[in-house]
Scaffold this active site. Sequence first.
Site, PDB file in Angstrom:
ATOM      1  CB  CYS A 119      44.924  41.155  48.921  1.00 19.06           C
ATOM      2  SG  CYS A 119      44.186  42.510  47.984  1.00 19.06           S
ATOM      3  CG  ASN A 141      36.643  45.288  42.887  1.00 20.59           C
ATOM      4  OD1 ASN A 141      35.535  45.159  43.383  1.00 20.59           O
ATOM      5  ND2 ASN A 141      36.928  44.880  41.669  1.00 20.59           N
ATOM      6  CD  GLU A 197      40.576  40.718  48.574  1.00 18.54           C
ATOM      7  OE1 GLU A 197      40.508  41.756  47.869  1.00 18.54           O
ATOM      8  OE2 GLU A 197      40.536  39.575  48.099  1.00 18.54           O
ATOM      9  CD  GLU A 244      38.085  47.377  38.063  1.00 19.03           C
ATOM     10  OE1 GLU A 244      37.627  47.794  36.985  1.00 19.03           O
ATOM     11  OE2 GLU A 244      38.241  46.159  38.332  1.00 19.03           O
ATOM     12  CB  CYS A 253      45.436  39.198  44.310  1.00 12.57           C
ATOM     13  SG  CYS A 253      45.773  40.803  45.055  1.00 12.57           S
ATOM     14  CB  CYS A 286      42.258  44.288  45.961  1.00 12.69           C
ATOM     15  SG  CYS A 286      43.195  43.662  44.570  1.00 12.69           S
TER      16      CYS A 286
HETATM   17  N1  THU Z   1      40.500  42.159  42.925  1.00 12.11           N
HETATM   18  C1  THU Z   1      40.179  42.269  44.250  1.00 12.11           C
HETATM   19  O1  THU Z   1      39.419  43.164  44.645  1.00 12.11           O
HETATM   20  N2  THU Z   1      40.720  41.381  45.107  1.00 12.11           N
HETATM   21  C2  THU Z   1      41.580  40.379  44.761  1.00 12.11           C
HETATM   22  O2  THU Z   1      42.091  39.685  45.621  1.00 12.11           O
HETATM   23  C3  THU Z   1      41.841  40.132  43.355  1.00 12.11           C
HETATM   24  C4  THU Z   1      41.366  41.136  42.396  1.00 12.11           C
HETATM   25  C5  THU Z   1      39.949  43.141  41.993  1.00 12.11           C
HETATM   26  C6  THU Z   1      40.974  44.048  41.375  1.00 12.11           C
HETATM   27  C7  THU Z   1      40.292  44.448  40.096  1.00 12.11           C
HETATM   28  O3  THU Z   1      39.429  45.538  40.359  1.00 12.11           O
HETATM   29  C8  THU Z   1      39.457  43.243  39.735  1.00 12.11           C
HETATM   30  O4  THU Z   1      39.323  42.473  40.920  1.00 12.11           O
HETATM   31  C9  THU Z   1      40.058  42.367  38.644  1.00 12.11           C
HETATM   32  O5  THU Z   1      41.358  42.002  38.941  1.00 12.11           O
END
Ligand code: THU
Length: 160
Positions: free
Chosen positions: A115, A62, A75, A64, A112, A73
Amino acid sequence: MRKITVESSLEVYSSLQELPNDIQMLMQQAIEARAKAYSPYSNFQVGAALSLDNGKIITGNNQENASYPSGLCAERTAIYYAGSQHPNSKITRMAITASSKTKVTDKPIPPCGACRQAILEYEIKQKQPIEIYFMGKVGEVAKSSSLTNLLPFIFDKEVL
Ligand code: THU
């Protein structure tokens, strides 16, 4: 009125060691990717590793951003890289692991909704299911035999 019932199921393994070697190795790549996540706002790190049918493994984590919705994210970072660099290869498997700097992640953490939608696109494009393995930092690992198992009532190109 008619009712539609959809059944989904997961296999849950008590630890990574219970899975075959190639899955353990794929998850290990996801763990390494997770360690390189850029997540200073959530302090939640996610790593993803994809196996392609050409033998390559693609990883992502991920990323940010101070403008929160601009982040991505793990994925989708991985799958969009695979789609852009290996457009003719099929994705056979995906391993996902998540950890947190503020709490223990010892339960399988699934991808999520956004994704799931992104992974679905590639499953449909390649006409072959993608196995998805997911876990926290430690503990049980869940296996979904396909993306559609995680996302019933899909929105796909058929409706456009
Ligand atoms: N996140 C992912 O990388 N994958 C997911 O399926 C859910 C959330 C990340 C996004 C963000 O950087 C952090 O987790 C918190 O939501």
